[in-house]
Every structure is written in C-alpha cells, then in structure tokens.
Scaffold this active site. Sequence first.
Site, PDB file in Angstrom:
ATOM      1  N   GLY A  45     -44.019 -65.609 -29.892  1.00  0.00           N
ATOM      2  CA  GLY A  45     -44.410 -64.287 -30.022  1.00  0.00           C
ATOM      3  C   GLY A  45     -44.665 -62.945 -30.650  1.00  0.00           C
ATOM      4  N   ALA A  46     -45.464 -63.667 -32.116  1.00  0.00           N
ATOM      5  CA  ALA A  46     -45.887 -62.770 -33.188  1.00  0.00           C
ATOM      6  C   ALA A  46     -47.247 -62.104 -32.715  1.00  0.00           C
ATOM      7  CB  ALA A  46     -45.445 -63.870 -34.326  1.00  0.00           C
ATOM      8  N   SER A  83     -48.561 -59.683 -31.469  1.00  0.00           N
ATOM      9  CA  SER A  83     -48.710 -58.040 -31.351  1.00  0.00           C
ATOM     10  C   SER A  83     -46.952 -58.213 -30.796  1.00  0.00           C
ATOM     11  CB  SER A  83     -49.118 -57.983 -29.717  1.00  0.00           C
ATOM     12  OG  SER A  83     -48.424 -58.310 -28.892  1.00  0.00           O
ATOM     13  N   GLY A 138     -42.902 -58.790 -31.754  1.00  0.00           N
ATOM     14  CA  GLY A 138     -42.353 -59.910 -32.547  1.00  0.00           C
ATOM     15  C   GLY A 138     -43.653 -60.064 -33.860  1.00  0.00           C
ATOM     16  N   SER A 175     -32.827 -57.662 -23.397  1.00  0.00           N
ATOM     17  CA  SER A 175     -33.248 -56.523 -23.074  1.00  0.00           C
ATOM     18  C   SER A 175     -32.259 -55.656 -22.707  1.00  0.00           C
ATOM     19  CB  SER A 175     -34.651 -55.944 -22.131  1.00  0.00           C
ATOM     20  OG  SER A 175     -34.679 -55.026 -21.729  1.00  0.00           O
ATOM     21  N   TYR A 227     -37.822 -60.139 -13.945  1.00  0.00           N
ATOM     22  CA  TYR A 227     -36.824 -59.654 -15.529  1.00  0.00           C
ATOM     23  C   TYR A 227     -35.822 -59.465 -15.920  1.00  0.00           C
ATOM     24  CZ  TYR A 227     -37.795 -57.194 -19.902  1.00  0.00           C
ATOM     25  OH  TYR A 227     -38.142 -57.129 -21.447  1.00  0.00           O
TER      26      TYR A 227
HETATM   27  N1  LIG Z   1     -40.749 -52.752 -25.930  1.00  0.00           N
HETATM   28  C1  LIG Z   1     -40.214 -53.116 -25.594  1.00  0.00           C
HETATM   29  O1  LIG Z   1     -38.970 -52.107 -24.943  1.00  0.00           O
HETATM   30  C2  LIG Z   1     -38.855 -54.144 -25.579  1.00  0.00           C
HETATM   31  C3  LIG Z   1     -37.247 -53.657 -24.929  1.00  0.00           C
HETATM   32  C4  LIG Z   1     -36.976 -55.039 -24.744  1.00  0.00           C
HETATM   33  C5  LIG Z   1     -36.765 -56.243 -24.732  1.00  0.00           C
HETATM   34  N2  LIG Z   1     -38.678 -56.134 -25.313  1.00  0.00           N
HETATM   35  C6  LIG Z   1     -38.124 -57.630 -26.028  1.00  0.00           C
HETATM   36  O2  LIG Z   1     -39.233 -57.949 -26.720  1.00  0.00           O
HETATM   37  C7  LIG Z   1     -39.619 -59.578 -27.031  1.00  0.00           C
HETATM   38  C8  LIG Z   1     -41.493 -59.007 -27.725  1.00  0.00           C
HETATM   39  O3  LIG Z   1     -42.118 -58.509 -26.051  1.00  0.00           O
HETATM   40  P1  LIG Z   1     -42.726 -56.701 -27.058  1.00  0.00           P
HETATM   41  O4  LIG Z   1     -42.288 -55.851 -26.476  1.00  0.00           O
HETATM   42  O5  LIG Z   1     -43.075 -56.709 -28.430  1.00  0.00           O
HETATM   43  O6  LIG Z   1     -44.285 -56.932 -25.676  1.00  0.00           O
HETATM   44  P2  LIG Z   1     -45.286 -57.788 -25.943  1.00  0.00           P
HETATM   45  O7  LIG Z   1     -45.999 -56.784 -27.158  1.00  0.00           O
HETATM   46  O8  LIG Z   1     -45.982 -58.019 -25.629  1.00  0.00           O
HETATM   47  O9  LIG Z   1     -45.583 -59.141 -27.270  1.00  0.00           O
HETATM   48  C9  LIG Z   1     -45.287 -60.238 -26.343  1.00  0.00           C
HETATM   49  C10 LIG Z   1     -45.420 -61.056 -27.426  1.00  0.00           C
HETATM   50  O10 LIG Z   1     -45.157 -62.172 -26.823  1.00  0.00           O
HETATM   51  C11 LIG Z   1     -46.609 -62.942 -25.996  1.00  0.00           C
HETATM   52  N3  LIG Z   1     -46.206 -63.940 -24.993  1.00  0.00           N
HETATM   53  C12 LIG Z   1     -46.665 -63.857 -24.128  1.00  0.00           C
HETATM   54  N4  LIG Z   1     -46.073 -64.955 -22.704  1.00  0.00           N
HETATM   55  C13 LIG Z   1     -46.183 -65.617 -23.304  1.00  0.00           C
HETATM   56  C14 LIG Z   1     -46.045 -66.973 -23.204  1.00  0.00           C
HETATM   57  N5  LIG Z   1     -46.043 -67.880 -22.623  1.00  0.00           N
HETATM   58  N6  LIG Z   1     -45.891 -68.257 -24.638  1.00  0.00           N
HETATM   59  C15 LIG Z   1     -45.860 -67.639 -25.901  1.00  0.00           C
HETATM   60  N7  LIG Z   1     -46.422 -66.026 -26.325  1.00  0.00           N
HETATM   61  C16 LIG Z   1     -46.230 -65.606 -25.039  1.00  0.00           C
HETATM   62  C17 LIG Z   1     -47.637 -62.346 -26.244  1.00  0.00           C
HETATM   63  O11 LIG Z   1     -48.208 -62.802 -26.580  1.00  0.00           O
HETATM   64  P3  LIG Z   1     -50.179 -62.913 -25.830  1.00  0.00           P
HETATM   65  O12 LIG Z   1     -50.847 -61.795 -26.666  1.00  0.00           O
HETATM   66  O13 LIG Z   1     -50.803 -64.292 -26.186  1.00  0.00           O
HETATM   67  O14 LIG Z   1     -49.573 -61.634 -25.110  1.00  0.00           O
HETATM   68  C18 LIG Z   1     -46.999 -61.726 -27.410  1.00  0.00           C
HETATM   69  O15 LIG Z   1     -47.362 -62.177 -28.235  1.00  0.00           O
HETATM   70  C19 LIG Z   1     -40.105 -59.639 -25.414  1.00  0.00           C
HETATM   71  O16 LIG Z   1     -38.812 -60.415 -25.324  1.00  0.00           O
HETATM   72  C20 LIG Z   1     -39.308 -58.249 -24.825  1.00  0.00           C
HETATM   73  O17 LIG Z   1     -38.866 -58.822 -22.968  1.00  0.00           O
HETATM   74  C21 LIG Z   1     -38.951 -55.309 -25.647  1.00  0.00           C
END
Ligand SMILES: NC(=O)c1ccc[n+]([C@@H]2O[C@H](COP(=O)([O-])OP(=O)(O)OC[C@H]3O[C@@H](n4cnc5c(N)ncnc54)[C@H](OP(=O)(O)O)[C@@H]3O)[C@@H](O)[C@H]2O)c1
Length: 300
Positions: free
Chosen positions: A22-23, A25, A28, A151, A176
């Site tokens: 998930g790199a 955006s 990642g 999270s 979730y």
């Molecule tokens: N942001 C926060 O405040 C927060 C808080 C707690 C935990 N987290 C954790 O941080 C991690 C990254 O999330 P983020 O906040 O950076 O969100 P994000 O910007 O939506 O990034 C998520 C990444 O995961 C990819 N992804 C989603 N479904 C996938 C699949 N089936 N196979 C492969 N890749 C997939 C997305 O790809 P696409 O671009 O193709 O959709 C995107 O690259 C997650 O595990 C999330 O639970 C985030």
Amino acid sequence: MGEKWSMDRVGSLSGKVAVITGASSGIGYETALGLAKKDITVILGCRDLTKAQKAKSAIIYHYPTAQIDCLPIDTSSLRSVSAFATLVETRYGKLDLLINNAGIMMSPYHVTEDGFENQFATNYLGHFALTGLLLPLLKSVPGSRVVTLTSLSYKWAEIDFDDLQAKKGYSRRTAYGQSKRACLIFAYELQRRLAGAGYNVRSVAAHPGLAKTNLDKYFPALIRPLGSLFLQPARQGALPVLYAALETAINGGEFVGPNGFQQIRGYPGMVDSDDYSTDIKVAGRLWKASESLTNVSYLS
Ligand SMILES: NC(=O)c1ccc[n+]([C@@H]2O[C@H](COP(=O)([O-])OP(=O)(O)OC[C@H]3O[C@@H](n4cnc5c(N)ncnc54)[C@H](OP(=O)(O)O)[C@@H]3O)[C@@H](O)[C@H]2O)c1
C-alpha cells in the site's frame, strides 16, 4: 528516546531491501520516501501499478538515485499475495524489512474471492499470509524486521471468533476495529514466536495517530473536511512506522505511536495497548484461525 525523533538519527542503509504494501499513497508512500532517503531499495507493493509508478516517479524526483521497484499485490487476495511473495523471492532472494501497511477503513460490506470479509482480509489476513511466505527471506538477514500497521481503532473491537467474517451482521466500524486489533495481536505474537524459534527477526507494531490520507474515502463527503482539522500530515504520521523500521533501540515486541495528546499526534515513542491485545490465549487462537483460513502455516 528523545521527544522529537527524526530521520537524522539514521545513516545510509544502502544494500538493504524493504517491501511496503500500500505504498501508493498516505502513510505507505511517506514511509517509502523515508526509506529511499536512507538508500534502502524499496519495493512498492501496490494493487494499482499506475499509482505505484506515480509514487515511484515522485520518490525519484526527491531522490534521483533511489532504487525503487513496483510489484503488484492485492492484499485481499491470497492468490495475489502468494504471487507477489514469489516475485520478491525471485528478484531479491532476501528481505531486510517488511512493512505491512496496506489498508482500507470502514468500507461497505464485501466478500473477497477467498470468502473473507474485505477489511479483515485486506488489513489482516493478507498480511498474515504475506509475512509467512516472506519469512524465509527475512530469516536470511540477521536483525531483519516486520512492522505491522495497527490503529488507535483497535479499541473498537475484540476478535469475534464465532463470526470472524461478520456473516451474522456487519458494522463497518467494528470490522475495521477487529482487523486492526488482529494486526496488533499478530505483531506481538509474531515476536513471541520468532523469539521462541530462536530467529533473529524482529516484529514491531506501529500506529500513525490520526493523519491526513485517503483512508477516509468511505466517510460521508460532508464529514471528511471536518475530520481534516484534527489530522497531522501523512509525513508526520509515517514517523512511528519509520522509527519501528529503522531505530536501533528496537528489540522486537514494541508498539510505537505518536507521543502527543492521546497518541493522536506527535513524535514517535513507545505506547501501551491493553490486556486483550497481549493475551497469549487470544493470540494463539487467532494464529490458528489465520493459518487455517489462509493455508499459510509458520512458526507453529
Ligand atoms: N491515516 C490515519 O490516520 C491512520 C490511522 C491509523 C492507522 N492507519 C493505517 O495506516 C495504513 C495506511 O493507511 P493510510 O492512512 O495511508 O491510507 P491510504 O492513503 O488510503 O493508503 C492505503 C494504501 O493501502 C492500499 N490498499 C488498499 N487496499 C489494498 C489492497 N487490497 N491491496 C493492496 N493495497 C491496498 C491503497 O491502495 P490504493 O491507492 O490502490 O487504494 C493505499 O496505497 C493502514 O493500514 C491504516 O489502517 C492510518
């Protein structure tokens, strides 16, 4: 550790190889950028290779000599996870760092091709399988690490062993929470099992606090801008992940998150979880269920 950990503490790590799922955006991408800054060869594991190529170009714009590879993985598909692991093995034959990051939040109910609830599959089961499949490569590098993203939302749910796939009723929030709870329990249990087997591979859990990314894409459009008021930039949110991945003080078994108010923002530091997350009976049961569901058995 000091109040304001930064990447300046880390020197060049040229020659090391990292996988990050998930790199394309958010956390990642920012993590991949941080690893590239330290000369680590970074494999961007993404389900959309066009987005992956864009991320690669952006990283190379910042660091022209960066070694970046884009390989396809859909963490919600066991077939895709297995094909990805095979590609990594063929191309690299070793792995210093695995960052289990890909995730979705509060998505509508959907059953994957393997028959799993989508958040549980994407966020947890795919990474359980990936870690097992890449373990031989990690074992070949002393001191290698697995960082698993959880999270603060782990507090939203325990593990519903009688209905892991939410067949009896679906709540986006609970699903979730369960998936992120499972990631945290997994990170701790992986460390116990690695240590028990005498392997020099470390497992660390990390959470980014609340950071502005695309993770809120399933939220109502009206709420999204409001939420943004409380969020820290994705680059700051990636710091606990980079700390877990690179800080020399990490021994394995830690949980890293922001050290500010309610762990919502701040600089990386060690954080606590709760009794349920560290319960070895729950962890053993989850591990067994995960092996059975994914058909990937390891460290048991
Ligand atoms: N942001 C926060 O405040 C927060 C808080 C707690 C935990 N987290 C954790 O941080 C991690 C990254 O999330 P983020 O906040 O950076 O969100 P994000 O910007 O939506 O990034 C998520 C990444 O995961 C990819 N992804 C989603 N479904 C996938 C699949 N089936 N196979 C492969 N890749 C997939 C997305 O790809 P696409 O671009 O193709 O959709 C995107 O690259 C997650 O595990 C999330 O639970 C985030």
